[in-house]
Design a protein around this motif. Structure first.
Motif, PDB file in Angstrom:
ATOM      1  N   ALA A 166       0.896  -1.272  -0.130  1.00  0.00           N
ATOM      2  CA  ALA A 166       0.151  -0.129  -0.012  1.00  0.00           C
ATOM      3  C   ALA A 166       1.187   1.068  -0.069  1.00  0.00           C
ATOM      4  CB  ALA A 166      -0.848  -0.201   1.256  1.00  0.00           C
ATOM      5  N   CYS A 167       2.146   1.272   0.581  1.00  0.00           N
ATOM      6  CA  CYS A 167       2.887   2.450   0.741  1.00  0.00           C
ATOM      7  C   CYS A 167       3.490   2.491  -0.583  1.00  0.00           C
ATOM      8  CB  CYS A 167       3.919   2.129   1.783  1.00  0.00           C
ATOM      9  SG  CYS A 167       3.541   2.286   3.678  1.00  0.00           S
ATOM     10  N   LEU A 168       3.814   1.535  -1.353  1.00  0.00           N
ATOM     11  CA  LEU A 168       4.466   1.682  -2.756  1.00  0.00           C
ATOM     12  C   LEU A 168       3.483   2.006  -3.714  1.00  0.00           C
ATOM     13  CD1 LEU A 168       6.665  -1.630  -2.808  1.00  0.00           C
ATOM     14  CD2 LEU A 168       7.452   0.715  -2.362  1.00  0.00           C
ATOM     15  N   ALA A 169       2.248   1.831  -3.365  1.00  0.00           N
ATOM     16  CA  ALA A 169       1.115   2.042  -4.277  1.00  0.00           C
ATOM     17  C   ALA A 169       0.809   3.622  -4.238  1.00  0.00           C
ATOM     18  CB  ALA A 169      -0.043   1.416  -3.999  1.00  0.00           C
ATOM     19  N   GLN A 170       1.270   4.206  -3.258  1.00  0.00           N
ATOM     20  CA  GLN A 170       1.110   5.818  -3.258  1.00  0.00           C
ATOM     21  C   GLN A 170       1.729   6.503  -4.140  1.00  0.00           C
ATOM     22  OE1 GLN A 170       1.573   7.123   0.730  1.00  0.00           O
ATOM     23  NE2 GLN A 170       0.183   5.894   1.985  1.00  0.00           N
ATOM     24  N   THR A 171       2.913   5.849  -4.659  1.00  0.00           N
ATOM     25  CA  THR A 171       3.792   6.495  -5.564  1.00  0.00           C
ATOM     26  C   THR A 171       3.408   5.630  -7.240  1.00  0.00           C
ATOM     27  OG1 THR A 171       5.608   6.587  -4.194  1.00  0.00           O
ATOM     28  CG2 THR A 171       6.189   6.593  -6.599  1.00  0.00           C
ATOM     29  N   ASP A 172       3.307   4.412  -7.067  1.00  0.00           N
ATOM     30  CA  ASP A 172       2.856   3.721  -8.526  1.00  0.00           C
ATOM     31  C   ASP A 172       1.967   2.651  -8.300  1.00  0.00           C
ATOM     32  OD1 ASP A 172       2.905   2.277 -10.913  1.00  0.00           O
ATOM     33  OD2 ASP A 172       4.898   2.959 -11.410  1.00  0.00           O
TER      34      ASP A 172
END
Length: 271
Positions: free
Chosen positions: A211-217
């Motif tokens: 979910a953290c990574l999804a904030q960027t891509d």
């Protein structure tokens, strides 16, 4: 052993809202990290036991101490076994006695290199920025970095797990090539203690990482392999691999037994 709550991690890992879709491209991996253990006999025994076990479905990576990389390469030639370094310099070369570059590792056959392991952070004071720089150096040389992140027992007890993981990931996504890395969640409180995270705890942490990574891509977040590391063994591997966001394992002590590592790999194949 005291285990503090994980705040938002306590949501059920089975709820669809917490699990990003698994695309076909997501690679499953089992990496055996020998740390500062092993000898030439272990190199020979490990390759002999594992060479015929590996299939294209799940990668199997051996990570011996640097002096044995050449021997593993020689023994594993013609097999599907891959090789990883345990460390790498952030520079391409220079006056750094005792260090080696990603280009050198690529030349001796490494496809992967571990960066940011908790033992490097603790004993060698490696920070998030240095870990990110090492990851980019690997990518520049055509090596996939296995970027380790995780919280200590004290940080966990003080409900700082999400803060620590988020901070470590924020530095990672600042490098241009971050979408090509492998992430390894290795809770420091579980490494070498025999007290692994439960499958639900591992899944919750992995879902938070994604979910953290999804904030960027969001697309990259769904495609990046996220491994679990921390007292993985042949008894708990299958349950860990059954979790939707656990894509494999970074195995420490258990990888010193080729038979145990073979059983862990078989569990990954069956998951």
């Amino acid at each position: 052993m005291k285990k503090g709550p994980l705040s938002a991690f306590t949501r059920s890992p089975n709820k669809a809202a917490n699990v990003l879709p698994i695309p076909p491209a997501r690679q499953r991996l089992v990496i055996g990290n020998w740390k500062m253990h092993g000898d030439l006999d272990l190199c020979l025994e490990t390759v002999s036991v594992l060479a015929d076990v590996v299939t294209p479905q799940v990668g199997l990576v051996l990570c011996p101490p640097a002096p044995y990389l050449g021997e593993i390469r020689r023994l594993a030639q013609g097999t599907r076994l891959d090789m990883s370094a345990q460390n790498v310099a952030e520079l391409s070369g220079g006056e750094r006695t005792g260090e080696w570059s990603a280009r050198m590792l690529a030349e001796v056959g490494c496809r992967y290199a571990i960066v940011g392991h908790s033992e490097r952070r603790r004993h060698h004071l490696e920070c998030d920025q240095l870990t990110a720089a090492k990851a980019q150096a690997c990518l520049n040389a055509g090596i996939t970095p296995v970027v380790c992140i995780g919280e200590s027992q004290l940080e966990r007890d003080n409900l700082l797990t999400e803060h620590i993981l988020g901070r470590q990931l924020r530095h990672l996504v600042q490098i241009p090539g971050w979408r090509e890395v492998v992430v390894a969640y290795e809770p420091v409180w579980a490494i070498g203690t025999g007290h692994a995270a439960t499958p639900d705890e591992a899944q919750a942490a992995h879902a938070f990482i994604r979910a953290c990574l999804a904030q960027t891509d969001p697309v990259a977040a769904a495609q990046i392999s996220v491994l679990y590391g921390g007292s993985v063994n042949e008894h708990n591997a299958a349950a860990l691999f059954a979790m939707p966001d656990v894509d494999g394992a970074l195995v420490g002590r258990a990888s010193l037994s080729p038979q145990a590592l073979s059983r862990i790999y078989t569990a990954a194949l069956r998951s």
